[in-house]
Scaffold this motif. Sequence first.
Motif, mmCIF file in Angstrom:
data_model
loop_
_atom_site.group_PDB
_atom_site.id
_atom_site.type_symbol
_atom_site.label_atom_id
_atom_site.label_comp_id
_atom_site.label_asym_id
_atom_site.label_seq_id
_atom_site.Cartn_x
_atom_site.Cartn_y
_atom_site.Cartn_z
ATOM 1 N N ALA A 57 65.002 1.696 9.201
ATOM 2 C CA ALA A 57 64.609 2.747 10.138
ATOM 3 C C ALA A 57 65.734 3.768 10.203
ATOM 4 O O ALA A 57 66.889 3.410 10.448
ATOM 5 C CB ALA A 57 64.346 2.157 11.523
ATOM 6 N N ASP A 58 65.405 5.023 9.944
ATOM 7 C CA ASP A 58 66.396 6.106 9.908
ATOM 8 C C ASP A 58 67.556 5.781 8.975
ATOM 9 O O ASP A 58 68.714 6.101 9.257
ATOM 10 C CB ASP A 58 66.913 6.423 11.321
ATOM 11 C CG ASP A 58 65.865 7.092 12.188
ATOM 12 O OD1 ASP A 58 64.770 7.386 11.680
ATOM 13 O OD2 ASP A 58 66.141 7.321 13.379
ATOM 14 N N MET B 100 55.269 7.411 14.218
ATOM 15 C CA MET B 100 56.389 8.239 13.787
ATOM 16 C C MET B 100 56.398 9.550 14.551
ATOM 17 O O MET B 100 55.343 10.124 14.843
ATOM 18 C CB MET B 100 56.311 8.523 12.273
ATOM 19 C CG MET B 100 56.376 7.290 11.402
ATOM 20 S SD MET B 100 56.574 7.671 9.635
ATOM 21 C CE MET B 100 58.295 8.199 9.595
ATOM 22 N N GLN C 238 62.033 11.183 12.196
ATOM 23 C CA GLN C 238 62.236 9.769 11.904
ATOM 24 C C GLN C 238 61.886 9.438 10.461
ATOM 25 O O GLN C 238 61.095 10.128 9.815
ATOM 26 C CB GLN C 238 61.382 8.909 12.837
ATOM 27 C CG GLN C 238 61.856 8.914 14.271
ATOM 28 C CD GLN C 238 61.041 7.982 15.151
ATOM 29 O OE1 GLN C 238 59.869 7.698 14.899
ATOM 30 N NE2 GLN C 238 61.664 7.492 16.224
ATOM 31 N N TYR D 146 61.071 5.787 7.948
ATOM 32 C CA TYR D 146 60.927 4.338 7.773
ATOM 33 C C TYR D 146 60.808 4.043 6.286
ATOM 34 O O TYR D 146 60.066 4.720 5.565
ATOM 35 C CB TYR D 146 59.688 3.809 8.496
ATOM 36 C CG TYR D 146 59.831 3.743 9.996
ATOM 37 C CD1 TYR D 146 60.602 2.754 10.598
ATOM 38 C CD2 TYR D 146 59.205 4.680 10.813
ATOM 39 C CE1 TYR D 146 60.744 2.700 11.982
ATOM 40 C CE2 TYR D 146 59.337 4.634 12.192
ATOM 41 C CZ TYR D 146 60.115 3.641 12.771
ATOM 42 O OH TYR D 146 60.253 3.597 14.134
ATOM 43 N N PRO E 126 58.614 0.316 17.638
ATOM 44 C CA PRO E 126 59.968 0.731 17.256
ATOM 45 C C PRO E 126 61.077 -0.124 17.879
ATOM 46 O O PRO E 126 62.113 -0.350 17.242
ATOM 47 C CB PRO E 126 60.035 2.179 17.746
ATOM 48 C CG PRO E 126 58.617 2.653 17.676
ATOM 49 C CD PRO E 126 57.792 1.463 18.082
ATOM 50 N N PRO F 85 61.173 13.866 20.820
ATOM 51 C CA PRO F 85 61.985 13.155 19.820
ATOM 52 C C PRO F 85 63.424 13.686 19.865
ATOM 53 O O PRO F 85 63.706 14.796 19.430
ATOM 54 C CB PRO F 85 61.298 13.498 18.498
ATOM 55 C CG PRO F 85 60.553 14.760 18.756
ATOM 56 C CD PRO F 85 60.200 14.782 20.211
ATOM 57 N N HIS G 285 67.217 14.002 18.821
ATOM 58 C CA HIS G 285 68.011 13.838 17.596
ATOM 59 C C HIS G 285 69.466 14.200 17.871
ATOM 60 O O HIS G 285 69.756 15.258 18.433
ATOM 61 C CB HIS G 285 67.456 14.724 16.485
ATOM 62 C CG HIS G 285 68.267 14.726 15.224
ATOM 63 N ND1 HIS G 285 68.616 13.564 14.562
ATOM 64 C CD2 HIS G 285 68.818 15.746 14.507
ATOM 65 C CE1 HIS G 285 69.335 13.870 13.491
ATOM 66 N NE2 HIS G 285 69.473 15.175 13.442
ATOM 67 N N ARG H 280 69.545 4.219 15.533
ATOM 68 C CA ARG H 280 68.718 5.320 15.058
ATOM 69 C C ARG H 280 69.489 6.648 15.128
ATOM 70 O O ARG H 280 70.569 6.724 15.696
ATOM 71 C CB ARG H 280 67.446 5.436 15.924
ATOM 72 C CG ARG H 280 66.624 4.162 16.057
ATOM 73 C CD ARG H 280 66.070 3.681 14.722
ATOM 74 N NE ARG H 280 65.095 4.623 14.177
ATOM 75 C CZ ARG H 280 63.786 4.527 14.348
ATOM 76 N NH1 ARG H 280 63.271 3.525 15.051
ATOM 77 N NH2 ARG H 280 62.965 5.405 13.792
ATOM 78 N N THR I 56 67.102 9.427 15.539
ATOM 79 C CA THR I 56 66.036 10.150 16.227
ATOM 80 C C THR I 56 65.187 9.131 16.978
ATOM 81 O O THR I 56 64.764 8.127 16.393
ATOM 82 C CB THR I 56 65.150 10.920 15.229
ATOM 83 O OG1 THR I 56 65.966 11.734 14.388
ATOM 84 C CG2 THR I 56 64.163 11.820 15.961
ATOM 85 N N TRP I 57 64.928 9.408 18.249
ATOM 86 C CA TRP I 57 64.175 8.459 19.058
ATOM 87 C C TRP I 57 63.360 9.235 20.084
ATOM 88 O O TRP I 57 63.837 10.222 20.645
ATOM 89 C CB TRP I 57 65.116 7.501 19.769
ATOM 90 C CG TRP I 57 64.431 6.370 20.478
ATOM 91 C CD1 TRP I 57 64.032 6.338 21.790
ATOM 92 C CD2 TRP I 57 64.064 5.094 19.925
ATOM 93 N NE1 TRP I 57 63.456 5.135 22.085
ATOM 94 C CE2 TRP I 57 63.457 4.350 20.960
ATOM 95 C CE3 TRP I 57 64.197 4.523 18.671
ATOM 96 C CZ2 TRP I 57 62.977 3.057 20.756
ATOM 97 C CZ3 TRP I 57 63.723 3.240 18.462
ATOM 98 C CH2 TRP I 57 63.125 2.516 19.497
#
Length: 616
Positions: A336-337, A351, A355, A357, A422, A508, A510, A550, A552-553
């Motif tokens: 992930a990321d 997504m 992001q 995967y 996630p 999202p 970042h 991560r 970005t979340w």
Amino acid sequence: MVVLSLTQAWLWSNALLSLASALTLPSPNDLPKPKKYELTITWEKGAPDGVERDLFKINGQFPGPVLELTEGDSVEVHVKNKSPFNTTIHYHGIEMMGTPWSDGTPGLVQNHIQPGCDFLYKWKATQHGSYWYHSHTDLQIDDGLFGPIIIHPKPDTPNPYSLVTQDLVALDAIKSAEKHRYPLLLSDWRHTPSSQVWDIAEKSHIDLLCFDSILVNGKGKVDCLTSEQQAPLITRPQQTLLSRVNGSALSDKSCLPPNVLATLAEPGDLTPDPSVIPREIFNGCKATNAPLDVVKVVKSKNCDKEKWIMLDLIATFSMIQAQVSLDEIPLTIIAADGNYIEPKTAHSIPMVSGQRYTVIAKLEKPKKYTLRVSSTAEPQILFGSSVIDFQVEAEQQSPDPSVAYINERGANTTSDVVAFLPAQGKPFQAAPIPQAVDGTYKVVMRQAGATNHWALNTTPRPEYLDDALPLLLNPQPNVRNNYTATIPASQKWVDFIMLQPRSAPAHPVHFHGRHFYVIGQGQGAFNWTSTAQAAAALPGSFNLVNPPLRDTWSSLASQQGDTWLVVRRPNDNPGVWQVHCHIQSHLHGGMSMVLQEGVDALPPIPQEYRDPKCGA
């Protein structure tokens, strides 16, 4: 007095020669040469979904070419701007350890690359996994200025493949798939250039949340739904929004109409004016039958005992969030990321913009399988697809269409379909994170005066940053205001508490410069001054043992009340970094802030970045 025998003298002499040889610096010809790429940006005609418009191309193609590297490579990316617009290139998810001047954020680390000028980015691939590069100027992502980055792990990098299977044949097939992985860039697409969209949004004071298609690797088609086809796909939140305006219905592009979006304005906002929005932004859907992206996978009858594929799913969305699924074939998520996780197998993956995967899948039956990308965002019913064309030598492909796990809204087609969560993405071989931090910073994510204006805290991004001396070249160690957080090098670990008031969509988030651990997330007001206090009060809402790592979340949507997100991040990469929402209209509308991290311990900035020849 020590007297050496001839034998002893000979041994000492050889030892000294060996030492001298070990201390001799290698010649420049012996040093590893950097991996070099040249990216030429142009503004040309293109028809990704069958409708022609002006867009960015990189080296004559859209999306841009893949930057394929190996962990540990030194990298040089020479960008030539032959378009009529200022631009920069940001390397999304690349931490830029020790090279903050190559992060690509205008006003913070560099000035724009002006038309006719070029810029040389130099950095080191200290990570592995899937990433992407994109413009960090205006809304140029929406016009196609992006491309994939794939960084293969070093041979001795530990991987989680043995947690997927212990079978040696399968392990060999997975390792082979890693060498031939396929990046899939997923994007929402408009037929109207971004500058025109923003001008209309500014005049109407409405965020124009309507798109024309979803592309995979720059290919797709326009799908138009009748009102009868729309009806079973309309969600309860969509119906609630439509009920705000009597007689409202989705447009023929399956979008919430402008007069409904106008009701999202808050008290005191600029008055929305839907009448100035051209009809074609929300209406006038015309279906196309443009070619889809096809990944052709061939299994050799004699050589391949098993066939696995590795896909790098890269969400380059402007606004939407989506479920992604491959018909009939479960996907095992391994990263992930760009960070390896404990493998999880699922039928679909949520997504948000920014992001990535990395997934693996075993192919057995020769067939054309549909990869589906279905938006779950409320403003529009929007979906797209591509094809995994699996062929086996000397075997007939099945002519039957593949059976979907998800529908056009990303909802499960049967009760046994499993979606990846996630929060399940726990790091593989995670390093322990500290249980206490040296600093805590609270940030409020908010709408700022119109539905297309946004801010972190109370101050949108100052426009002067784009034309001033980049902050990295003139840091301000004592600045602490609503737009800038200055974090001294002495604060080794820092918490960011991201607060979201009621009636806001998911954002999202970042971070540039360093990845972060997602240690907590929840509903309701955050009434504590520190994470420790909150964790003591709500232990079930925090993970301080193996939280996701991560870059970005997504925050939680807050239609039902306030929400919050807590991330923990190391402060060991001095630089000037940006934090922002990755929804492009939110970022352009002001939803960002600056982190001056460890600027009291910045590495020496090369003169070529202090005085670039062109574009400053």
